[in-house]
Motif scaffolding. Sequence first.
Motif, PDB file in Angstrom:
ATOM      1  N   ARG A 107      31.627  87.463  27.688  1.00  0.00           N
ATOM      2  CA  ARG A 107      30.492  87.469  28.610  1.00  0.00           C
ATOM      3  C   ARG A 107      29.175  87.480  27.829  1.00  0.00           C
ATOM      4  N   GLU A 108      29.097  88.287  26.796  1.00  0.00           N
ATOM      5  CA  GLU A 108      27.896  88.345  25.969  1.00  0.00           C
ATOM      6  C   GLU A 108      27.640  87.028  25.243  1.00  0.00           C
ATOM      7  N   ALA A 109      28.696  86.247  25.010  1.00  0.00           N
ATOM      8  CA  ALA A 109      28.559  84.925  24.391  1.00  0.00           C
ATOM      9  C   ALA A 109      28.135  83.865  25.407  1.00  0.00           C
ATOM     10  N   GLY A 110      28.026  84.261  26.690  1.00  0.00           N
ATOM     11  CA  GLY A 110      27.536  83.349  27.712  1.00  0.00           C
ATOM     12  C   GLY A 110      28.573  82.786  28.664  1.00  0.00           C
ATOM     13  N   TYR A 111      29.811  83.197  28.533  1.00  0.00           N
ATOM     14  CA  TYR A 111      30.855  82.689  29.422  1.00  0.00           C
ATOM     15  C   TYR A 111      30.870  83.457  30.742  1.00  0.00           C
ATOM     16  N   GLN A 112      31.218  82.752  31.824  1.00  0.00           N
ATOM     17  CA  GLN A 112      31.301  83.376  33.148  1.00  0.00           C
ATOM     18  C   GLN A 112      32.737  83.572  33.634  1.00  0.00           C
ATOM     19  N   GLN A 113      33.690  82.870  33.004  1.00  0.00           N
ATOM     20  CA  GLN A 113      35.098  83.000  33.403  1.00  0.00           C
ATOM     21  C   GLN A 113      35.971  83.021  32.159  1.00  0.00           C
ATOM     22  N   MET A 114      37.128  83.672  32.321  1.00  0.00           N
ATOM     23  CA  MET A 114      38.133  83.676  31.261  1.00  0.00           C
ATOM     24  C   MET A 114      39.393  83.028  31.815  1.00  0.00           C
ATOM     25  N   TYR A 115      39.973  82.159  31.036  1.00  0.00           N
ATOM     26  CA  TYR A 115      41.199  81.444  31.376  1.00  0.00           C
ATOM     27  C   TYR A 115      42.242  81.830  30.335  1.00  0.00           C
ATOM     28  N   LEU A 116      43.509  81.801  30.703  1.00  0.00           N
ATOM     29  CA  LEU A 116      44.558  82.018  29.707  1.00  0.00           C
ATOM     30  C   LEU A 116      45.832  81.312  30.125  1.00  0.00           C
ATOM     31  N   GLU A 117      46.642  81.050  29.114  1.00  0.00           N
ATOM     32  CA  GLU A 117      47.958  80.451  29.309  1.00  0.00           C
ATOM     33  C   GLU A 117      48.990  81.385  28.707  1.00  0.00           C
ATOM     34  N   THR A 118      50.088  81.585  29.412  1.00  0.00           N
ATOM     35  CA  THR A 118      51.180  82.400  28.906  1.00  0.00           C
ATOM     36  C   THR A 118      52.494  81.786  29.378  1.00  0.00           C
ATOM     37  N   HIS A 119      53.567  82.480  29.154  1.00  0.00           N
ATOM     38  CA  HIS A 119      54.897  81.975  29.524  1.00  0.00           C
ATOM     39  C   HIS A 119      55.604  83.017  30.385  1.00  0.00           C
ATOM     40  N   HIS A 120      56.385  82.541  31.328  1.00  0.00           N
ATOM     41  CA  HIS A 120      57.064  83.466  32.248  1.00  0.00           C
ATOM     42  C   HIS A 120      57.991  84.448  31.531  1.00  0.00           C
ATOM     43  N   ALA A 121      58.437  84.116  30.325  1.00  0.00           N
ATOM     44  CA  ALA A 121      59.299  85.031  29.564  1.00  0.00           C
ATOM     45  C   ALA A 121      58.525  86.241  29.036  1.00  0.00           C
ATOM     46  N   LEU A 122      57.206  86.148  29.012  1.00  0.00           N
ATOM     47  CA  LEU A 122      56.371  87.232  28.501  1.00  0.00           C
ATOM     48  C   LEU A 122      55.935  88.134  29.657  1.00  0.00           C
ATOM     49  N   LYS A 123      56.922  88.738  30.296  1.00  0.00           N
ATOM     50  CA  LYS A 123      56.680  89.561  31.496  1.00  0.00           C
ATOM     51  C   LYS A 123      55.663  90.683  31.276  1.00  0.00           C
ATOM     52  N   PRO A 124      55.723  91.424  30.166  1.00  0.00           N
ATOM     53  CA  PRO A 124      54.713  92.473  29.980  1.00  0.00           C
ATOM     54  C   PRO A 124      53.289  91.909  29.903  1.00  0.00           C
ATOM     55  N   ALA A 125      53.134  90.748  29.306  1.00  0.00           N
ATOM     56  CA  ALA A 125      51.811  90.119  29.241  1.00  0.00           C
ATOM     57  C   ALA A 125      51.341  89.737  30.637  1.00  0.00           C
ATOM     58  N   MET A 126      52.221  89.152  31.417  1.00  0.00           N
ATOM     59  CA  MET A 126      51.849  88.778  32.781  1.00  0.00           C
ATOM     60  C   MET A 126      51.462  90.008  33.589  1.00  0.00           C
ATOM     61  N   HIS A 127      52.202  91.097  33.419  1.00  0.00           N
ATOM     62  CA  HIS A 127      51.878  92.342  34.112  1.00  0.00           C
ATOM     63  C   HIS A 127      50.486  92.829  33.708  1.00  0.00           C
ATOM     64  N   LEU A 128      50.193  92.797  32.430  1.00  0.00           N
ATOM     65  CA  LEU A 128      48.873  93.204  31.924  1.00  0.00           C
ATOM     66  C   LEU A 128      47.771  92.381  32.571  1.00  0.00           C
ATOM     67  N   TYR A 129      47.924  91.064  32.561  1.00  0.00           N
ATOM     68  CA  TYR A 129      46.881  90.192  33.110  1.00  0.00           C
ATOM     69  C   TYR A 129      46.685  90.433  34.608  1.00  0.00           C
ATOM     70  N   GLU A 130      47.772  90.593  35.322  1.00  0.00           N
ATOM     71  CA  GLU A 130      47.666  90.824  36.762  1.00  0.00           C
ATOM     72  C   GLU A 130      47.030  92.189  37.054  1.00  0.00           C
ATOM     73  N   GLU A 131      47.358  93.196  36.269  1.00  0.00           N
ATOM     74  CA  GLU A 131      46.736  94.509  36.424  1.00  0.00           C
ATOM     75  C   GLU A 131      45.233  94.445  36.142  1.00  0.00           C
ATOM     76  N   MET A 132      44.838  93.502  35.299  1.00  0.00           N
ATOM     77  CA  MET A 132      43.426  93.364  34.930  1.00  0.00           C
ATOM     78  C   MET A 132      42.714  92.328  35.792  1.00  0.00           C
ATOM     79  N   HIS A 133      43.328  91.992  36.931  1.00  0.00           N
ATOM     80  CA  HIS A 133      42.721  91.152  37.968  1.00  0.00           C
ATOM     81  C   HIS A 133      42.592  89.675  37.596  1.00  0.00           C
ATOM     82  N   TYR A 134      43.453  89.203  36.715  1.00  0.00           N
ATOM     83  CA  TYR A 134      43.533  87.759  36.482  1.00  0.00           C
ATOM     84  C   TYR A 134      44.320  87.164  37.642  1.00  0.00           C
ATOM     85  N   GLN A 135      43.885  86.016  38.107  1.00  0.00           N
ATOM     86  CA  GLN A 135      44.530  85.343  39.226  1.00  0.00           C
ATOM     87  C   GLN A 135      45.369  84.171  38.718  1.00  0.00           C
TER      88      GLN A 135
END
Length: 160
Positions: A107-135
């Motif tokens: 955000r301080e670098a000027g970005y308004q959105q964050m995007y990410l790519e992951t894999h369905h096998a990385l369930k803990p990562a997906m849980h983290l992102y969803e808990e942090m309000h990634y859609q």
Amino acid sequence: MQFRLIQPTDNPALAKILRDNLKANGLDIPGTAYFDDLEHLSDFYQQTGRDYLVALNDAGEILGGGGFAEYLPDQGIAELQKLYLTDTAKGQGVGYRLVRTVEVMAREAGYQQMYLETHHALKPAMHLYEEMHYQLVPEPLKTAVHQTMDCFYVKPLVKS
């Protein structure tokens, strides 16, 4: 625990953490970050509009890291990249703190959105992102560099 910006001496440890994580989840295959030039990871994040944080324990040992770089800069979108932790750091809140800090930096670098790519096998990562309000979004915002990734998320970067 503390965070600091990546240094060239961090490259071997971070490469090992990333590859160990991917291999443990059967993702040591083409189309993943497993085959990226991780031996020079710090070089990539030296450019303007990019940053990478390394998480360290109290003894100064690397627990993992995560960063961001431009994704669709003309639309104000950065990509959360290479967020990986050692097994001992998982479940300790390190990932949450790391993502929050990287989001602030983006955000301080000027970005308004964050995007990410992951894999369905990385369930803990997906849980983290969803808990942090990634859609979850149905497809990548543009052609994915890592073609094997199959889950895509977006989050507005708002001041907290």
